[in-house]
Enzyme design. Structure first.
Site, PDB file in Angstrom:
ATOM      1  CG  HIS A  64      -2.932  -0.133  -6.388  1.00 51.53           C
ATOM      2  ND1 HIS A  64      -3.353   0.490  -5.378  1.00 51.53           N
ATOM      3  CD2 HIS A  64      -3.331  -1.447  -5.995  1.00 51.53           C
ATOM      4  CE1 HIS A  64      -3.846  -0.437  -4.245  1.00 51.53           C
ATOM      5  NE2 HIS A  64      -3.678  -1.748  -5.056  1.00 51.53           N
ATOM      6  NE  ARG A 113      -4.552  -0.796   0.110  1.00 50.15           N
ATOM      7  CZ  ARG A 113      -4.690  -1.732  -0.451  1.00 50.15           C
ATOM      8  NH1 ARG A 113      -3.655  -2.309  -1.426  1.00 50.15           N
ATOM      9  NH2 ARG A 113      -5.795  -2.434  -0.443  1.00 50.15           N
ATOM     10  CD  GLU A 168      -2.546   3.657  -5.066  1.00 53.64           C
ATOM     11  OE1 GLU A 168      -1.570   3.430  -4.778  1.00 53.64           O
ATOM     12  OE2 GLU A 168      -3.673   2.686  -5.280  1.00 53.64           O
TER      13      GLU A 168
END
Ligand code: GLV
Length: 326
Positions: free
Chosen positions: A286, A239, A268
């Protein structure tokens, strides 16, 4: 009357059809961006939500949506949900563990190998027409095989990453909140438990696979990066926020570490654009779990959790069991 649910983002159409057999679905197949107020508005009268990790579910939302019974996240990570607040409000919370272990472990390896072996950098060189002749020292790098792999966060994905190292003749060291049982360490290529600092100093390549929480915020900053080998690669598939991105950018720029493979970012998708000025980092948006079978399995598992929660069954991946009343 079927319970009403909101699907907050676009998903596989067949999963919407599957859900619709059991619940009344309001979907968002146009993938409109709901801000917090819009999300709250759409959740009025809904008993459940098929949630996307890009949406935040916090205390004020639970207070404003008294009919909400279940928040089912299509992700294994659930730091977008305030679980204690959900529990206090009697709202069940679920995630999607296990179905993504192998795909995400593959991707940890993808980034480790691509960053270490300078794949993005050399491809850009080739595409830019700069490859004029072969040289003995073009894009020299460290090795992956026969090196020491450091894994921080030795859950199911971490263990899957460790298992893959057997074929690469690697030694595995790991750090985790608690040490694994001996049989799990043995199955994870005889992984050796180390303290954080010792791991950072020992490993040739470090992969982060731990959950984000206030305790793991900026776990890797300037001080920790300085402990790593100058030939090392850092991979973050966990993360954003676990790594201090500004400190990582400085470390990559100064050669404190050799390379990084980064799939998750602070804030993000509005990541620190200084990353774009660096050649020694492989950047992906991601996508650690993004294979067709795995994302589909995650979506169906989210739907199954939601259907169970709203039909009086215990959801298979319930994170706050106190909320379940059979
Ligand atoms: C993706 O990041 C997940 O947590 O599943």
């Amino acid at each position: 009357m079927k319970p009403k649910v909101l699907v907050t983002r676009e998903t596989f159409p067949e999963v919407i059809d599957y859900l619709a057999q059991h619940v009344e679905v309001e979907h968002n197949q146009n993938d409109e961006a709901y801000d917090e107020a819009e999300l709250m508005r759409r959740l009025q009268g809904k008993a459940g939500v098929f949630a996307n990790p890009t949406h935040r579910f916090a205390g004020e939302l639970f207070a404003a949506c008294p009919e909400l019974k279940a928040v089912c996240n299509m992700a294994v990570g659930y730091n977008n949900i305030d679980v204690p607040a959900a529990t206090a409000a009697g709202v069940m919370v679920t995630n999607t563990p296990d179905v993504l272990n192998e795909t995400t472990a593959d991707f940890g390896w993808t980034l480790m190998m691509a960053a270490t072996r300078r794949v993005s950098e050399s491809e850009h060189f080739l595409r830019a027409g700069q490859w004029k002749r072969w040289r003995y020292d073009d894009f020299l790098s460290a090795d992956v095989h026969s090196s020491t792999l450091g894994i921080i966060g030795m859950g199911r994905i971490g263990q899957a990453i460790a298992r893959r190292s057997m074929g690469f003749n690697m030694k595995v060291v790991y750090h985790n909140r608690s040490r694994l049982a001996p049989e799990l360490e043995a199955a994870a290529n005889h992984a050796q438990y180390l303290g954080m600092e010792e791991l950072l100093r020992t490993a040739d390549h470090v992969v982060l696979v731990l959950p984000y929480s206030p305790a793991s915020h900026h776990l890797i900053g300037a001080k920790q990066l300085a402990m790593m080998k100058p030939t090392a690669t850092l991979v973050n598939i966990a993360r954003g926020g676990i790594v201090d991105d500004a400190a990582l950018i400085a470390a990559l720029r100064s050669g404190t570490i050799a390379a990084a493979g980064i799939d998750v970012f602070e804030n993000e998708p509005a990541f620190n654009s200084d990353f774009l000025t660096l050649k020694n980092v492989v950047l992906t948006p991601h996508i650690g779990s993004a294979s067709v079978p795995t994302r589909r399995a995650m979506a169906y598992l989210t739907a199954d959790n939601l259907i169970a929660a709203l039909s009086g069954q215990r959801p298979p991946n319930l994170l706050n069991p106190d909320t379940f009343q059979p």
